[in-house]
Design an enzyme around this catalytic site. Structure first.
Site, short mmCIF file in Angstrom:
data_model
loop_
_atom_site.label_atom_id
_atom_site.label_comp_id
_atom_site.label_asym_id
_atom_site.label_seq_id
_atom_site.Cartn_x
_atom_site.Cartn_y
_atom_site.Cartn_z
N ARG A 120 0.82 -1.23 0.00
CA ARG A 120 0.00 0.00 0.00
C ARG A 120 0.85 1.27 0.00
NH1 ARG A 120 -2.90 -2.82 3.89
NH2 ARG A 120 -4.68 -3.92 3.00
N LYS A 142 1.86 11.56 -11.58
CA LYS A 142 1.14 10.52 -12.34
C LYS A 142 2.04 9.30 -12.50
CE LYS A 142 -1.98 13.14 -15.32
NZ LYS A 142 -2.27 13.49 -16.73
N GLU A 184 8.36 19.02 -25.44
CA GLU A 184 7.63 19.39 -24.21
C GLU A 184 8.07 20.78 -23.73
OE1 GLU A 184 5.17 17.55 -23.19
OE2 GLU A 184 5.60 15.67 -24.25
N LYS A 226 5.19 23.50 -14.66
CA LYS A 226 4.33 22.32 -14.45
C LYS A 226 3.80 22.31 -13.02
CE LYS A 226 3.57 17.45 -15.15
NZ LYS A 226 3.99 16.19 -15.75
N GLU A 236 -6.24 16.69 -12.20
CA GLU A 236 -6.63 16.95 -13.59
C GLU A 236 -8.14 17.04 -13.78
OE1 GLU A 236 -4.02 15.25 -16.59
OE2 GLU A 236 -5.74 15.02 -17.89
N ARG A 240 -5.17 21.51 -15.32
CA ARG A 240 -4.03 20.64 -15.66
C ARG A 240 -4.10 20.12 -17.09
NH1 ARG A 240 -1.18 15.95 -11.90
NH2 ARG A 240 0.31 15.33 -13.48
N ASN A 244 -1.75 19.08 -21.85
CA ASN A 244 -1.93 18.19 -23.00
C ASN A 244 -1.81 18.94 -24.33
OD1 ASN A 244 -2.36 15.90 -21.46
ND2 ASN A 244 -4.53 16.40 -21.18
N HIS A 247 -0.97 17.26 -27.59
CA HIS A 247 -1.03 15.82 -27.36
C HIS A 247 -2.28 15.16 -27.94
CE1 HIS A 247 2.26 16.86 -24.75
NE2 HIS A 247 2.45 15.61 -24.38
N HIS A 251 -0.99 12.16 -29.85
CA HIS A 251 -1.17 10.75 -29.49
C HIS A 251 -1.74 9.94 -30.65
CE1 HIS A 251 -1.12 11.34 -24.85
NE2 HIS A 251 0.07 11.16 -25.35
N HIS A 263 7.26 10.28 -29.63
CA HIS A 263 6.33 11.12 -28.89
C HIS A 263 6.59 12.60 -29.18
CE1 HIS A 263 3.67 12.22 -25.61
NE2 HIS A 263 4.61 13.03 -25.14
N1 NAD Z 1 3.98 10.47 -15.59
C1 NAD Z 1 3.92 11.49 -16.41
O1 NAD Z 1 3.46 12.58 -16.04
C2 NAD Z 1 4.44 11.35 -17.81
C3 NAD Z 1 4.58 12.49 -18.61
C4 NAD Z 1 5.12 12.34 -19.89
C5 NAD Z 1 5.50 11.08 -20.35
N2 NAD Z 1 5.34 10.00 -19.54
C6 NAD Z 1 5.75 8.66 -19.99
O2 NAD Z 1 7.16 8.68 -20.17
C7 NAD Z 1 7.52 7.66 -21.10
C8 NAD Z 1 8.54 8.21 -22.05
O3 NAD Z 1 9.67 8.61 -21.31
P1 NAD Z 1 11.08 8.92 -22.00
O4 NAD Z 1 10.85 9.77 -23.18
O5 NAD Z 1 11.99 9.36 -20.94
O6 NAD Z 1 11.48 7.49 -22.61
P2 NAD Z 1 12.33 6.26 -22.00
O7 NAD Z 1 12.14 6.15 -20.56
O8 NAD Z 1 11.99 5.10 -22.86
O9 NAD Z 1 13.83 6.70 -22.30
C9 NAD Z 1 14.23 6.90 -23.64
C10 NAD Z 1 15.53 6.17 -23.94
O10 NAD Z 1 16.62 6.88 -23.34
C11 NAD Z 1 17.44 5.96 -22.62
N3 NAD Z 1 18.10 6.72 -21.57
C12 NAD Z 1 17.56 7.15 -20.41
N4 NAD Z 1 18.41 7.95 -19.77
C13 NAD Z 1 19.53 8.00 -20.52
C14 NAD Z 1 20.76 8.69 -20.39
N5 NAD Z 1 20.99 9.52 -19.38
N6 NAD Z 1 21.69 8.52 -21.36
C15 NAD Z 1 21.44 7.72 -22.43
N7 NAD Z 1 20.29 7.07 -22.63
C16 NAD Z 1 19.35 7.22 -21.67
C17 NAD Z 1 16.48 4.91 -22.16
O11 NAD Z 1 17.14 3.73 -21.80
C18 NAD Z 1 15.59 4.76 -23.39
O12 NAD Z 1 16.21 3.92 -24.33
C19 NAD Z 1 6.23 7.22 -21.77
O13 NAD Z 1 5.88 5.95 -21.29
C20 NAD Z 1 5.21 8.25 -21.32
O14 NAD Z 1 3.92 7.71 -21.22
C21 NAD Z 1 4.83 10.11 -18.28
#
Ligand code: NAD
Length: 356
Positions: A120, A142, A184, A226, A236, A240, A244, A247, A251, A263
């Protein structure tokens, strides 16, 4: 080093600065953690920076359980979460052990979900390593995993104990991943900070060259924008949703391309589409300025290979649809947006067809 408080239902502090990774143990100790810690990461990040984090924690008396997940969006799944629960159980992890989400947004969302649900709730530490995670996903609470074909369909809100952002980690990030973050960052300029937008117009190259001090400033400004929004609307229900921006169509483009379009690339096109819709509605005059910056960042704005009707059909399945109406975040000026759910289909069709 920059720092600020996030005043949420549970407040936490955000630190942004070079070499913060090497001070993780000090921060954990200040929060009252001292014995065991769980690191959730992936192979890529572990290989690059795992030893630095482990050494820092070991030297300071922490016993570590390191869990590595595959480096793919598919790791954001129930299956991976279950595998992590198994490891936590077999290592008798108790409620006091913090979970360190050490990676990009994928690891952040997955580790966040696991930390929110196991026993939990275990304390969560965000240590984001991609530009997107540092400017966006580590803030706001999130968490989610994907299920069936639905992205982020199962999740909870979970605020961390602390967020530690080290811009030096971005030195190894591939250019495509930098671009995902840049989309972003441009979004933040359009939705709430005209001076950030102007700064990007002058110094976009410094982001791609990973100038660490400039990155520190940009990350700070984005996180602040943010947090200011999320503090007012944590769950949201209204404001908030402006996060988007770009997006809604973005998306749909990602999905229709079967994720061949990243993305960031999709959001960049989505922002251009939103700008053009707003211009057609007579509420926005800065379409060219926005598109110029998006092109400076290296994005191409071309949807000629996509079936327009298909994109609109996908948009109707999005989480942003309420009462069958698609919500669009539209710019009024650089730095100010509005949410509309009554965009005539003709305008939507014309706009998407015009993106080439
Ligand atoms: N929770 C939220 O508010 C929120 C907001 C936006 C996106 N997201 C989520 O985030 C995800 C995308 O995240 P992302 O774009 O970071 O992608 P990711 O986590 O897949 O990372 C992208 C790539 O970069 C590599 N990497 C990470 N750090 C590195 C570094 N310092 N040096 C070299 N390589 C590195 C990773 O291994 C991966 O191959 C999606 O699943 C999306 O839904 C969540």
């Amino acid at each position: 080093m920059r720092t600020f408080n996030a005043e949420m239902s549970k407040s936490y502090r955000v630190y942004i600065g070079r070499k913060i990774l090497r001070t993780t143990a000090t921060h954990l100790k200040k929060l009252g953690f001292s014995s065991r810690a769980v690191i959730i990461t992936n192979k890529t990040v572990n290989k690059l920076y795992g030893s630095i984090l482990e050494e820092n924690l070991n030297k300071n008396g922490f016993e570590i359980l390191l869990i590595e997940v595959p480096d793919t969006e598919r790791s954001k799944s129930m299956g991976t979460a279950l595998r992590i629960y198994d490891e936590l159980i077999s290592h008798r992890i108790e409620r006091e052990a913090p979970v360190i989400a050490f990676g990009g947004g994928v690891v952040g969302d997955l580790a966040g979900y696991v930390s929110a649900t196991f026993l939990r709730g275990l304390p969560l530490i965000h240590l984001p390593t991609t530009l997107l995670a540092q400017v966006d996903s580590c803030i706001g609470g999130k968490t989610a995993v994907n299920y069936l074909n639905f992205k982020n369909i199962v999740g909870v809100f979970k605020n961390p104990e602390i967020v530690l952002i080290d811009p030096d980690l971005l030195q190894t990030l591939p250019e495509r991943e930098i671009k995902n973050g840049v989309a972003e960052i441009i979004k933040y300029g359009v939705i709430g900070d005209p001076s950030l937008f102007s700064l990007l117009e002058k110094r976009m190259d410094d982001i791609f060259e990973s100038d660490p001090l400039f990155l520190e400033e940009i990350i700070y400004r984005c996180c602040k924008i943010k947090i200011d929004i999320v503090e007012k609307d944590e769950r949201e229900t209204g404001l908030r949703r402006i996060l988007n921006y770009g997006h809604t169509i973005g998306h749909a483009i990602e999905t229709a391309s079967n994720f061949a379009i990243s993305h960031g690339e999709a959001v960049a096109i989505g922002m251009c589409a939103a700008g053009r819709i707003a211009e057609k509605l007579g509420i926005f005059n800065d379409v060219e300025r926005q598109e110029r910056l998006i092109k400076i960042a290296g994005f191409s704005i071309n949807l000629s290979n996509f079936d327009v009707e298909d994109l609109i059909r996908i948009m109707h399945f999005d989480k942003k649809v309420k009462n069958s109406k698609i919500n669009f975040v539209l710019p009024r000026r650089i730095g100010d947006v509005v949410i509309r759910d009554n965009i005539p289909k003709k305008i939507l069709l014309e706009t998407i067809k015009g993106l080439r």
